[in-house]
Design a protein around this motif. Structure first.
Motif, short mmCIF file in Angstrom:
data_model
loop_
_atom_site.label_atom_id
_atom_site.label_comp_id
_atom_site.label_asym_id
_atom_site.label_seq_id
_atom_site.Cartn_x
_atom_site.Cartn_y
_atom_site.Cartn_z
N SER A 100 0.83 -1.21 0.00
CA SER A 100 0.00 0.00 0.00
C SER A 100 0.86 1.25 0.00
CB SER A 100 -0.92 0.03 1.22
OG SER A 100 -1.97 -0.87 1.05
N ALA A 101 1.91 1.24 0.80
CA ALA A 101 2.82 2.39 0.84
C ALA A 101 3.49 2.58 -0.52
CB ALA A 101 3.86 2.19 1.93
N LYS A 102 3.96 1.50 -1.11
CA LYS A 102 4.58 1.58 -2.43
C LYS A 102 3.60 2.10 -3.47
CE LYS A 102 7.93 -2.22 -2.13
NZ LYS A 102 8.29 -3.52 -2.75
N ALA A 103 2.36 1.62 -3.41
CA ALA A 103 1.35 2.06 -4.38
C ALA A 103 1.08 3.55 -4.26
CB ALA A 103 0.06 1.26 -4.19
N ALA A 104 1.03 4.07 -3.03
CA ALA A 104 0.78 5.50 -2.84
C ALA A 104 1.94 6.32 -3.41
CB ALA A 104 0.59 5.80 -1.36
N LEU A 105 3.17 5.87 -3.16
CA LEU A 105 4.33 6.58 -3.70
C LEU A 105 4.38 6.48 -5.22
CD1 LEU A 105 6.99 5.50 -1.06
CD2 LEU A 105 5.85 7.72 -1.23
N ALA A 106 4.09 5.31 -5.75
CA ALA A 106 4.08 5.12 -7.20
C ALA A 106 2.99 5.96 -7.86
CB ALA A 106 3.90 3.64 -7.54
N LEU A 107 1.85 6.07 -7.20
CA LEU A 107 0.76 6.89 -7.74
C LEU A 107 1.24 8.34 -7.90
CD1 LEU A 107 -2.21 7.28 -8.55
CD2 LEU A 107 -2.69 7.69 -6.14
N ARG A 108 1.89 8.86 -6.86
CA ARG A 108 2.38 10.25 -6.95
C ARG A 108 3.46 10.38 -8.01
NH1 ARG A 108 1.51 14.91 -7.93
NH2 ARG A 108 2.84 16.50 -7.00
N LEU A 109 4.37 9.42 -8.09
CA LEU A 109 5.42 9.45 -9.10
C LEU A 109 4.81 9.41 -10.50
CD1 LEU A 109 8.43 9.53 -9.75
CD2 LEU A 109 8.49 7.05 -9.45
N ASN A 110 3.83 8.55 -10.69
CA ASN A 110 3.17 8.46 -12.00
C ASN A 110 2.42 9.74 -12.34
OD1 ASN A 110 4.05 5.94 -12.86
ND2 ASN A 110 2.46 4.87 -11.72
N GLN A 111 1.82 10.39 -11.35
CA GLN A 111 1.15 11.67 -11.59
C GLN A 111 2.16 12.72 -12.08
OE1 GLN A 111 -0.53 12.30 -7.69
NE2 GLN A 111 -2.53 11.48 -8.28
N LEU B 179 11.58 4.33 -4.36
CA LEU B 179 10.45 5.18 -4.76
C LEU B 179 10.56 6.56 -4.12
CD1 LEU B 179 7.62 2.52 -4.59
CD2 LEU B 179 8.45 3.66 -6.67
N MET B 180 10.96 6.60 -2.85
CA MET B 180 11.13 7.89 -2.17
C MET B 180 12.25 8.70 -2.83
SD MET B 180 10.44 7.09 1.87
CE MET B 180 11.37 5.58 2.00
N GLN B 181 13.36 8.05 -3.17
CA GLN B 181 14.46 8.74 -3.82
C GLN B 181 14.04 9.30 -5.18
OE1 GLN B 181 17.40 5.62 -3.89
NE2 GLN B 181 18.25 6.18 -1.89
N GLN C 155 10.20 16.56 -5.06
CA GLN C 155 9.21 16.39 -4.00
C GLN C 155 9.91 16.27 -2.64
OE1 GLN C 155 5.68 16.36 -5.01
NE2 GLN C 155 6.97 17.21 -6.62
N HIS C 156 9.18 16.61 -1.60
CA HIS C 156 9.66 16.45 -0.23
C HIS C 156 8.96 15.22 0.33
CE1 HIS C 156 10.87 17.42 3.85
NE2 HIS C 156 9.63 17.15 4.22
N VAL C 157 9.71 14.25 0.77
CA VAL C 157 9.15 13.04 1.37
C VAL C 157 9.45 13.09 2.86
CG1 VAL C 157 9.22 10.52 1.40
CG2 VAL C 157 9.51 11.73 -0.76
N GLU C 158 8.42 12.92 3.66
CA GLU C 158 8.56 13.02 5.11
C GLU C 158 8.07 11.74 5.77
OE1 GLU C 158 6.59 15.91 8.45
OE2 GLU C 158 7.27 16.80 6.57
#
Length: 106
Positions: free
Chosen positions: A27-38, A77-79, A86-89
């Motif tokens: 789920s965490a990966k999917a949320a990050l991938a969603l933002r990256l894909n956007q 994904l965060m990198q 983007q800022h990842v917190e």
């Protein structure tokens, strides 16, 4: 027809409902991938251009674009998001009002 009391009780994570052992991580990966894909779509980047910016390979970007995230780490994904400006917190706090677990808001 089933009665409500006979239906299994779901949780907030459909992957957990489906029995995935690593549901929280997926789920965490999917949320990050969603933002990256956007971001990739907003900037109209090709996979090759996105790979150059993020430092990932084009085949890895292809996997992210198709949400095939099994072989891509959360850290990667965060990198990639940081490379896209983007800022990842990450916030760690006691699970007082929630069940212990991982949540990603992107």
């Amino acid at each position: 027809m089933t009665h409500p009391e006979e239906s299994p009780q779901g949780v907030d994570n459909v992957l957990l409902d489906l029995g995935f052992d690593d549901a929280e991580e997926l789920s965490a990966k999917a949320a990050l991938a969603l933002r990256l894909n956007q971001l990739i779509a907003e900037r109209e980047l090709s996979q090759t251009e996105a790979a150059t910016i993020t430092g990932m390979t084009q085949p890895k970007i292809s996997l992210v674009r198709r949400y095939k995230l099994q072989n891509i780490s959360l850290e990667r994904l965060m990198q990639a998001l940081v490379a896209m400006g983007q800022h990842v917190e990450i916030i760690v706090q006691p699970a007082r009002s929630r069940v212990a677990g991982i949540t990603v808001a992107a």
